[in-house]
Design a protein around this motif. Structure first.
Motif, PDB file in Angstrom:
ATOM      1  N   ASP A  96       0.804  -1.225   0.000  1.00  0.00           N
ATOM      2  CA  ASP A  96       0.000   0.000   0.000  1.00  0.00           C
ATOM      3  C   ASP A  96       0.839   1.278   0.000  1.00  0.00           C
ATOM      4  O   ASP A  96       0.591   2.197  -0.782  1.00  0.00           O
ATOM      5  CB  ASP A  96      -0.883   0.053   1.261  1.00  0.00           C
ATOM      6  CG  ASP A  96      -1.854  -1.097   1.304  1.00  0.00           C
ATOM      7  OD1 ASP A  96      -1.857  -1.888   0.350  1.00  0.00           O
ATOM      8  OD2 ASP A  96      -2.606  -1.197   2.285  1.00  0.00           O
ATOM      9  N   THR A  97       1.813   1.306   0.897  1.00  0.00           N
ATOM     10  CA  THR A  97       2.608   2.523   1.064  1.00  0.00           C
ATOM     11  C   THR A  97       3.398   2.843  -0.193  1.00  0.00           C
ATOM     12  O   THR A  97       3.417   3.987  -0.660  1.00  0.00           O
ATOM     13  CB  THR A  97       3.566   2.337   2.262  1.00  0.00           C
ATOM     14  OG1 THR A  97       2.844   1.693   3.309  1.00  0.00           O
ATOM     15  CG2 THR A  97       4.099   3.637   2.737  1.00  0.00           C
ATOM     16  N   ARG A 109       2.752   1.850  -3.153  1.00  0.00           N
ATOM     17  CA  ARG A 109       1.808   2.186  -4.240  1.00  0.00           C
ATOM     18  C   ARG A 109       1.392   3.659  -4.153  1.00  0.00           C
ATOM     19  O   ARG A 109       1.447   4.378  -5.154  1.00  0.00           O
ATOM     20  CB  ARG A 109       0.582   1.280  -4.111  1.00  0.00           C
ATOM     21  CG  ARG A 109      -0.309   1.258  -5.311  1.00  0.00           C
ATOM     22  CD  ARG A 109      -1.363   0.188  -5.180  1.00  0.00           C
ATOM     23  NE  ARG A 109      -2.257   0.408  -4.069  1.00  0.00           N
ATOM     24  CZ  ARG A 109      -2.518  -0.490  -3.128  1.00  0.00           C
ATOM     25  NH1 ARG A 109      -1.926  -1.671  -3.166  1.00  0.00           N
ATOM     26  NH2 ARG A 109      -3.345  -0.223  -2.137  1.00  0.00           N
ATOM     27  N   ASP A 154      -6.172  -2.424  -9.626  1.00  0.00           N
ATOM     28  CA  ASP A 154      -6.897  -2.788  -8.406  1.00  0.00           C
ATOM     29  C   ASP A 154      -7.791  -1.621  -7.971  1.00  0.00           C
ATOM     30  O   ASP A 154      -7.833  -0.577  -8.627  1.00  0.00           O
ATOM     31  CB  ASP A 154      -5.862  -3.098  -7.315  1.00  0.00           C
ATOM     32  CG  ASP A 154      -6.414  -4.060  -6.282  1.00  0.00           C
ATOM     33  OD1 ASP A 154      -7.576  -4.456  -6.451  1.00  0.00           O
ATOM     34  OD2 ASP A 154      -5.699  -4.382  -5.328  1.00  0.00           O
ATOM     35  N   GLU A 155      -8.453  -1.834  -6.825  1.00  0.00           N
ATOM     36  CA  GLU A 155      -9.313  -0.770  -6.331  1.00  0.00           C
ATOM     37  C   GLU A 155      -8.476   0.439  -5.902  1.00  0.00           C
ATOM     38  O   GLU A 155      -7.462   0.297  -5.238  1.00  0.00           O
ATOM     39  CB  GLU A 155     -10.148  -1.285  -5.157  1.00  0.00           C
ATOM     40  CG  GLU A 155     -11.224  -0.312  -4.770  1.00  0.00           C
ATOM     41  CD  GLU A 155     -12.168  -0.855  -3.714  1.00  0.00           C
ATOM     42  OE1 GLU A 155     -12.287  -2.087  -3.597  1.00  0.00           O
ATOM     43  OE2 GLU A 155     -12.791  -0.027  -3.032  1.00  0.00           O
ATOM     44  N   THR A 205      -8.315   2.966  -3.495  1.00  0.00           N
ATOM     45  CA  THR A 205      -9.010   3.177  -2.210  1.00  0.00           C
ATOM     46  C   THR A 205      -9.168   4.664  -1.881  1.00  0.00           C
ATOM     47  O   THR A 205      -8.476   5.514  -2.424  1.00  0.00           O
ATOM     48  CB  THR A 205      -8.250   2.517  -1.047  1.00  0.00           C
ATOM     49  OG1 THR A 205      -6.986   3.170  -0.925  1.00  0.00           O
ATOM     50  CG2 THR A 205      -8.042   1.036  -1.249  1.00  0.00           C
ATOM     51  N   ARG A 206     -10.070   4.873  -0.927  1.00  0.00           N
ATOM     52  CA  ARG A 206     -10.354   6.235  -0.497  1.00  0.00           C
ATOM     53  C   ARG A 206      -9.095   6.911   0.038  1.00  0.00           C
ATOM     54  O   ARG A 206      -8.887   8.102  -0.146  1.00  0.00           O
ATOM     55  CB  ARG A 206     -11.415   6.158   0.606  1.00  0.00           C
ATOM     56  CG  ARG A 206     -12.307   7.354   0.667  1.00  0.00           C
ATOM     57  CD  ARG A 206     -13.338   7.098   1.738  1.00  0.00           C
ATOM     58  NE  ARG A 206     -13.970   8.342   2.094  1.00  0.00           N
ATOM     59  CZ  ARG A 206     -15.254   8.591   1.917  1.00  0.00           C
ATOM     60  NH1 ARG A 206     -16.047   7.697   1.395  1.00  0.00           N
ATOM     61  NH2 ARG A 206     -15.768   9.751   2.269  1.00  0.00           N
ATOM     62  N   TRP A 207      -8.270   6.136   0.709  1.00  0.00           N
ATOM     63  CA  TRP A 207      -7.030   6.666   1.274  1.00  0.00           C
ATOM     64  C   TRP A 207      -6.072   7.109   0.176  1.00  0.00           C
ATOM     65  O   TRP A 207      -5.439   8.161   0.265  1.00  0.00           O
ATOM     66  CB  TRP A 207      -6.390   5.610   2.177  1.00  0.00           C
ATOM     67  CG  TRP A 207      -5.076   5.997   2.760  1.00  0.00           C
ATOM     68  CD1 TRP A 207      -3.868   5.419   2.537  1.00  0.00           C
ATOM     69  CD2 TRP A 207      -4.833   7.075   3.674  1.00  0.00           C
ATOM     70  NE1 TRP A 207      -2.889   6.047   3.245  1.00  0.00           N
ATOM     71  CE2 TRP A 207      -3.457   7.081   3.961  1.00  0.00           C
ATOM     72  CE3 TRP A 207      -5.635   8.051   4.266  1.00  0.00           C
ATOM     73  CZ2 TRP A 207      -2.856   8.000   4.797  1.00  0.00           C
ATOM     74  CZ3 TRP A 207      -5.036   8.970   5.126  1.00  0.00           C
ATOM     75  CH2 TRP A 207      -3.672   8.942   5.383  1.00  0.00           C
ATOM     76  N   GLU A 208      -6.000   6.318  -0.884  1.00  0.00           N
ATOM     77  CA  GLU A 208      -5.149   6.693  -2.019  1.00  0.00           C
ATOM     78  C   GLU A 208      -5.701   7.947  -2.685  1.00  0.00           C
ATOM     79  O   GLU A 208      -4.958   8.861  -3.053  1.00  0.00           O
ATOM     80  CB  GLU A 208      -5.073   5.542  -3.021  1.00  0.00           C
ATOM     81  CG  GLU A 208      -4.326   4.330  -2.477  1.00  0.00           C
ATOM     82  CD  GLU A 208      -4.546   3.082  -3.301  1.00  0.00           C
ATOM     83  OE1 GLU A 208      -4.307   3.108  -4.510  1.00  0.00           O
ATOM     84  OE2 GLU A 208      -5.003   2.075  -2.731  1.00  0.00           O
ATOM     85  N   GLN A 209      -7.018   7.961  -2.834  1.00  0.00           N
ATOM     86  CA  GLN A 209      -7.658   9.114  -3.459  1.00  0.00           C
ATOM     87  C   GLN A 209      -7.336  10.386  -2.664  1.00  0.00           C
ATOM     88  O   GLN A 209      -6.981  11.419  -3.232  1.00  0.00           O
ATOM     89  CB  GLN A 209      -9.180   8.913  -3.489  1.00  0.00           C
ATOM     90  CG  GLN A 209      -9.609   7.722  -4.332  1.00  0.00           C
ATOM     91  CD  GLN A 209     -11.119   7.507  -4.287  1.00  0.00           C
ATOM     92  OE1 GLN A 209     -11.878   8.397  -3.956  1.00  0.00           O
ATOM     93  NE2 GLN A 209     -11.553   6.320  -4.656  1.00  0.00           N
ATOM     94  N   LEU A 210      -7.441  10.239  -1.335  1.00  0.00           N
ATOM     95  CA  LEU A 210      -7.201  11.386  -0.468  1.00  0.00           C
ATOM     96  C   LEU A 210      -5.778  11.918  -0.651  1.00  0.00           C
ATOM     97  O   LEU A 210      -5.563  13.120  -0.772  1.00  0.00           O
ATOM     98  CB  LEU A 210      -7.429  10.940   0.972  1.00  0.00           C
ATOM     99  CG  LEU A 210      -7.313  11.974   2.074  1.00  0.00           C
ATOM    100  CD1 LEU A 210      -8.331  11.647   3.170  1.00  0.00           C
ATOM    101  CD2 LEU A 210      -5.930  12.014   2.701  1.00  0.00           C
ATOM    102  N   ASN A 211      -4.822  10.985  -0.714  1.00  0.00           N
ATOM    103  CA  ASN A 211      -3.434  11.404  -0.855  1.00  0.00           C
ATOM    104  C   ASN A 211      -3.167  12.083  -2.191  1.00  0.00           C
ATOM    105  O   ASN A 211      -2.470  13.094  -2.249  1.00  0.00           O
ATOM    106  CB  ASN A 211      -2.509  10.204  -0.685  1.00  0.00           C
ATOM    107  CG  ASN A 211      -2.213   9.946   0.775  1.00  0.00           C
ATOM    108  OD1 ASN A 211      -1.438  10.669   1.390  1.00  0.00           O
ATOM    109  ND2 ASN A 211      -2.888   8.969   1.346  1.00  0.00           N
ATOM    110  N   PHE A 265     -13.496   8.342  -8.044  1.00  0.00           N
ATOM    111  CA  PHE A 265     -12.488   9.373  -7.782  1.00  0.00           C
ATOM    112  C   PHE A 265     -12.645  10.531  -8.766  1.00  0.00           C
ATOM    113  O   PHE A 265     -12.616  11.709  -8.376  1.00  0.00           O
ATOM    114  CB  PHE A 265     -11.083   8.767  -7.883  1.00  0.00           C
ATOM    115  CG  PHE A 265      -9.978   9.775  -7.761  1.00  0.00           C
ATOM    116  CD1 PHE A 265      -9.730  10.411  -6.555  1.00  0.00           C
ATOM    117  CD2 PHE A 265      -9.186  10.109  -8.860  1.00  0.00           C
ATOM    118  CE1 PHE A 265      -8.715  11.356  -6.440  1.00  0.00           C
ATOM    119  CE2 PHE A 265      -8.178  11.051  -8.751  1.00  0.00           C
ATOM    120  CZ  PHE A 265      -7.939  11.679  -7.538  1.00  0.00           C
TER     121      PHE A 265
END
Lengths: 661, 486
Positions: free
Chosen positions: A463-464, A466, A490-491, A493-499, A528
């Motif tokens: 994750d990190t 990515r 892959d999906e 995620t909301r966390w990735e979107q936020l970043n 997104f």
């Protein structure tokens, strides 16, 4: 007279009663005891020095068939069974017990008046091996020669020798016949016959003189040549350095001297062909002792043996003892580690702090004075990966805190010091933490040549790593910062979107038209794109957003509904009203929340219908919209309140009209 | 061999197997924890929580804090809650029918007035007497609910009903919440992929002797109290070694009532907190998990190892005893309510792994220990004890417990090292040596008392405990603390 008689009768009755009570006071066993005064023979089946034997080791069927008596003699606990009037019948019984209950070398003992006395009888045993001061293990001895479990081997101790014998024969002939078979079967050529008198070993000539004295047995006297032909006299054993039987066995290994047994009276030790306790039979125990003897040796092995002898009950004791030792050692190590780690951490922190201060000084010098005072030279001299990492961190830190010319100078310095090469090297490292750090540095400094290297990680499982790759992509691809979205498998995620959004907001990034991703297969990318379109109010492509309200994915439809509300797309109102009945509950709620943001008179009819919904939230949301529409809506609310005349409804009306909520 | 003998052998075999199993289980959990903690810390090094602060992507959260007779600390603690770092959140204070001035003082301090709030009783609760909001716009995210007394669970349910956000955090109003707690708790929800995160728990640390100003932690110190120091060891073991591992194994059943973030939709659909139990925090998590499993929805319960919540623990035997007895009753009650899970493969790891673990090693452990102790005393009196074995096993248990505590100290040192003084670590180490002798017997006694209260005295709910309920000891100690400070 009568009184005296009565008194006497009473007295006699008392005495009789007392006598009747006596057997009851004794254990029932004693009832069956034969006359204690007479001479009798018993068979000793077990003995243990110093403490009573755990009764479990005496075979259960033996206890059933015989009563086992425990007697104490010179520190020994001895266990005997049976009553025989003569030595011969006792010997038969002992053989029977040996065969039937697999007892190791039971032997006959003699009692007169309940006292144990030595047996005035000559018998013969076969000595297999002996050892000077060091006991052997019966089990290993038997294993070595392949002696089966049916042939008992006893250990006897005549200081300083441990002797190992088998059998018990009333006549010399019997013993010889057995010896012949024994030598043939097990190949122990050194085995020989030993005579015993009164329960202990005697010299061979003494046995002969005994036989002469007892004429009844004269016919059993063997001729001397015959005797010397098959054996060495027992008393010559010592002259052979205590070795009889197989020399190799006795001398093999550093067997342990059991000092404690030295104190045991000779005759007691000799009288102790005893039932081997279960623990002696335990292969685990023997394994440990063998290990101690053969591998460790010396004092440690000696102590180990002592501990095992004293403490051994089962395999668990040994295991737990080892675990306890291990835990203790472990505790000390962990505690030391904690302390050292604390010291080490403080040291590292201090070192980093000092280095950072030093480098900060060099960098400030470089920024303001250029290369005049040799600050670049100093920076160039910094060697070692740790120091260069600290330097890189410091440059990055300053780079993000300065602007204008200094900003450019910092970046230039990063390249001049070849720190970019360090970063690229790190990206090839195995550890993902190094990779992530490298990507962060390269992205901050915009090392565009590294972009293809970083791109590999946009679908990384980590994750990190990515997210760091996504951020790097946004920063490095100035012309098309969000192009990586096309490559996401892959999906997202909301966390990735936020970043990603945070980076786009923080830096001067050119924002594309997000409707480009509305038709992607990856729903999370579509979501997104929708969210970004809302944030950047990209209302030009509203028709695309309206189309998304018929997307197969419920989540995408929900996001499209929210987008219509947040972008205040009045064009979407009719659409929202149209899809309302077919949407799931959560989306229905979102539709009403969206309409709240775009209140229109045209919605009144739809909303009035919604106030009849059974669900509290749907009803309340619809009423909120009515209230927001303005006087028309508020009028409708009042009318509805009057019509329903329901307290719960009135409470909701109050709720929606209360501006403080 | 007689029947008694057979029973004796079976019993002894059972005890030793049980002890070995429990030790192995602890070791297993500790090992899993190492990996989880390591991974978390490494990942966390690259996380910038500040990006969440103003992001529209971050989920909306209601912070629900039930309060009962907290007049001494409530104003200060509400201020601390309002100053948490987060973008989209509201603070819901539920006054659970306090009979002191809690409500009045909050009203005065935050300029509250009653509003016409129509409450959706999604979850049935006691009557809500009024809902208050501030006239001051800067406190617009504060809602105060005044309701009839109904216990902590009921108060939390009322808070859920009033809450208007997607997620809710349940906290004890008297705990100190670290300012970044919401950011850290919300992150797992955002990272979720196909598995929905239904709840996130945080680590609870001990605030006794720490310096607190204005509801915020200023300096961290090892507690001065004898009992609290033992609890530091206990909490460190439980949170860093136990729960971290369970979260990785997706078998976490308990999120402490002092701090937990929950998915409001799932929580209210499964009926919210169960007011008739004293272990409402554990019960809710189990019920939420059950709900997800029954509906065949993939889910996960996450855990954040950061020390996010600091709470005052009991420092007197009386209060600690009552707390532990209550915990025991809560555990038994939850296990009883959800007995259907017991080795039920339908519920996956929760049924096959977590529930049996709680059943055998959390609930039964003190019972087995007590039975073993009585048995041993009995055989020792009859002179049938195998003393060598006894001492070896005693040594094993003692050193195992110390080793476990020492590893907990090590974990703390390698992760968050909140106790900076070297001497503190040494003191903790020393306390770990005396804990099995001085502290554990009490814990055992209270656990047994909990069982006794539950099964024999029939205390199932909060009962008359409610009056001095969840915040009692805290408010008292906090008062002391305030006095000390002032």
């Amino acid at each position: 007279m009568i009184r005296t008689l009565n008194h006497r009768i009473r007295k006699t009755t008392n005495v009789l009663t007392f006598l009747l009570l006596v057997p009851l006071l004794y254990p029932l066993d004693s009832m069956a005891k034969p006359d204690q005064d007479s001479l009798l023979y018993r068979v000793q089946v077990a003995a243990r020095y110093g403490q009573p034997l755990n009764r479990d080791v005496i075979p259960e069927n033996l206890c059933r068939d015989y009563t086992v008596y425990e007697g104490q003699h010179l520190g020994w606990f001895k266990y005997t069974v049976g009553y025989a009037p003569s030595f011969d019948s006792a010997l038969r019984m002992s053989r029977y017990i040996s065969d039937e209950f697999l007892i190791h070398s039971p032997f006959v003992v003699k009692y007169i008046f309940g006292e144990r006395i030595p047996i005035d009888r000559l018998y013969y045993k076969i000595q297999i091996a002996a050892s000077y001061k060091k006991p052997l293990y019966v089990r290993s001895l038997k294993r070595k020669y392949g002696i089966g479990p049916y042939i008992p081997v006893a250990e006897e101790y005549y200081p300083p020798y441990y002797r190992y014998t088998t059998g018990g024969f009333a006549s010399y002939e019997e013993a010889r016949a057995f010896l012949r078979d024994f030598r043939r079967d097990y190949g122990i050529d050194g085995a020989f016959i030993v005579p015993y008198l009164n329960g202990h070993r005697i010299r061979e000539q003494d046995s002969v003189s005994y036989l002469i004295d007892n004429e009844a047995y004269i016919n059993r006297l063997p001729s001397r040549p015959e005797m010397s032909e098959v054996e060495e006299p027992a008393d010559t054993v010592e002259t052979h350095e205590g070795i009889s039987g197989d020399t190799a066995v006795v001398m093999a290994g550093d067997t342990v001297i059991r000092e404690d047994t030295m104190d045991v009276p000779v005759e007691e030790r000799a009288g102790g062909p005893r039932l081997a306790e279960k623990d002696e039979e335990d292969p685990f125990r023997e394994g440990i002792r063998d290990f101690l003897d053969t591998r460790i040796g010396g004092k440690i092995a000696e102590w180990g043996s002592i501990i095992i002898d004293h403490s051994y009950k089962s395999i668990l004791i040994i295991v737990f003892s080892f675990v306890v030792c291990f835990l203790l050692i472990n505790l000390v190590i962990v505690f030391l580690f904690i302390i050292l780690n604390k010291i080490h951490r403080e040291y590292i922190n201090e070192r980093v702090r000092t280095l950072r201060n030093k480098y900060q000084e060099y960098l400030t010098n470089y920024l303001f004075n250029g290369e005049e005072n040799g600050s670049f030279r100093k920076l160039e001299m910094i060697r070692g990966s740790f120091k260069r990492q600290v330097l890189t961190d410091e440059i990055l830190h300053m780079y993000s805190n300065v602007s204008g010319e200094a900003d450019v100078k910092m970046r230039e310095l990063y390249f001049r010091l070849k720190l970019d090469e360090d970063s690229v090297r790190k990206i090839h490292r195995y550890r993902w933490t190094a990779k992530t750090r490298a990507i962060r540095e390269l992205a901050r400094m915009n090392v565009t040549r590294a972009a293809p290297l970083i791109e590999k990680y946009i679908n990384s499982k980590n994750d990190t790593l990515r997210i760091e790759a996504h951020i790097a992509m946004v920063r490095m691809h100035k012309d098309d910062p969000f192009s990586f979205l096309d490559k996401i498998n892959d999906e997202f995620t909301r966390w990735e979107q936020l970043n990603v959004h945070a980076i786009a907001r923080l830096y001067d990034i050119s924002i594309p038209s997000f409707n480009r991703w509305f038709d992607r297969d990856n729903d999370s990318v579509v979501i997104f794109a929708l969210r970004m379109a809302v944030i950047y109010q990209q209302t030009d492509h509203y028709s695309d957003i309206l189309d998304l309200t018929s997307h197969p994915s419920e989540k995408v439809r929900k996001e499209a509904i929210i987008a219509i509300g947040n972008m205040q797309l009045r064009e979407g109102i009719s659409r929202l009203i149209l899809i309302y009945p077919t949407e799931p509950y959560n989306n229905q709620l979102e539709i009403l929340k969206a309409l709240y943001k775009i209140p229109e008179v045209s919605e009144i009819e739809f909303l009035v219908e919604r106030t009849r919904e059974e669900d509290f939230d749907l009803q309340l949301e619809a009423m909120k919209v009515l209230n927001k529409i303005g006087w028309e809506g508020q009028y409708v609310l009042e009318e509805l309140e009057k019509r329903y005349n329901d307290e719960a409804f009135s409470r909701k009306v109050k709720h929606v009209t209360d501006k403080r909520i | 061999m007689s029947t008694i003998e057979t029973i004796r052998i079976i019993f002894e075999k059972f005890i030793i197997t049980y002890a070995i199993c429990i030790a192995l289980f602890y070791i297993f959990l500790a090992i899993v924890s190492v990996f989880v903690l390591r991974a978390y810390l490494r990942r966390n090094r690259f996380v910038d929580y500040e990006v969440m602060l103003s992001s529209p992507f971050a989920p909306s959260i209601s912070v629900i804090a039930p309060a009962y007779n907290e007049e001494n600390t409530i104003v200060e603690n509400v201020r601390a809650l309002l100053s948490l770092f987060y973008h989209d959140f509201e603070v819901v204070i539920v006054n659970d029918g306090s009979n002191d001035h809690s409500l009045q003082w909050v009203k005065d301090a935050y300029d509250l007035e009653k509003v016409d709030f129509a409450v959706n009783y999604r979850i049935e609760t006691r009557e809500i007497r009024g809902i208050y909001k501030s006239r001051n716009r800067s406190f617009s995210n504060l809602i105060v609910v005044d309701k009839q007394n109904g216990g902590k669970a009921d108060a939390l349910n009322a808070g859920i009903n009033v809450s208007g956000k997607d997620y809710f955090v349940s906290i004890d109003v008297d705990s100190i919440i670290s300012s970044d707690a919401l950011l850290k708790l919300a992150k797992p929800f955002m990272e979720a992929k196909e598995r929905r995160i239904i709840a996130t728990g945080g680590v609870i640390r001990i605030a006794n002797s720490c310096v607190i100003e204005g509801g915020e932690l200023v300096s961290i110190r090892l507690p001065g109290s004898f009992l609290a120091k033992f609890q530091v060891l206990e909490y460190t073991r439980a949170f860093l070694m136990g729960r971290m591992a369970w979260s990785k194994l997706n078998g976490l059943l308990l999120i402490s009532g002092a701090l937990g973030l929950f998915d409001k939709e799932v929580a209210s659909k499964c009926g919210g907190y169960y007011p008739k139990t004293v272990g409402e925090d554990m019960e809710l998590v189990v019920r939420m998990r059950r709900y997800m499993a029954d509906n065949n929805k993939p889910y996960r319960v996450a855990y954040v190892p950061d020390p996010l919540c600091w709470t005052e623990v009991p420092s007197t035997f009386r209060v600690l005893g009552r707390q532990r007895s209550r915990w025991t009753r809560g555990t038994i009650d939850t296990l009883r309510i959800h007995r259907k899970l017991f080795f039920n493969p339908r519920y996956g790891r929760m049924g096959l792994f977590s529930y049996p673990y709680w059943f055998f090693f959390e609930w039964l452990a003190p019972v087995v220990e007590m039975v073993g102790l009585c048995y041993f005393i009995l055989i020792a009196l009859f002179g049938a004890a195998n003393w060598i074995f006894f001492f070896i096993i005693l040594g094993f248990v003692y050193f195992f417990s110390i080793t476990f505590s020492t590893y907990a100290i090590l974990y703390e040192e390698l992760t968050f090292h909140k106790y900076e003084k070297k001497w503190d670590v040494f003191r903790l180490f020393l306390y770990s040596w005396i804990e099995p002798i001085l502290f554990h017997p009490f814990i055992l006694f209270w656990a047994i008392k909990g069982n006794f209260d539950y099964f024999i005295a029939g205390k199932k709910g909060w009962g008359n405990m409610r009056r001095d309920g969840f915040g009692e000891f805290n408010s008292k100690t906090l008062r002391k603390r305030k006095k000390g400070k002032g």
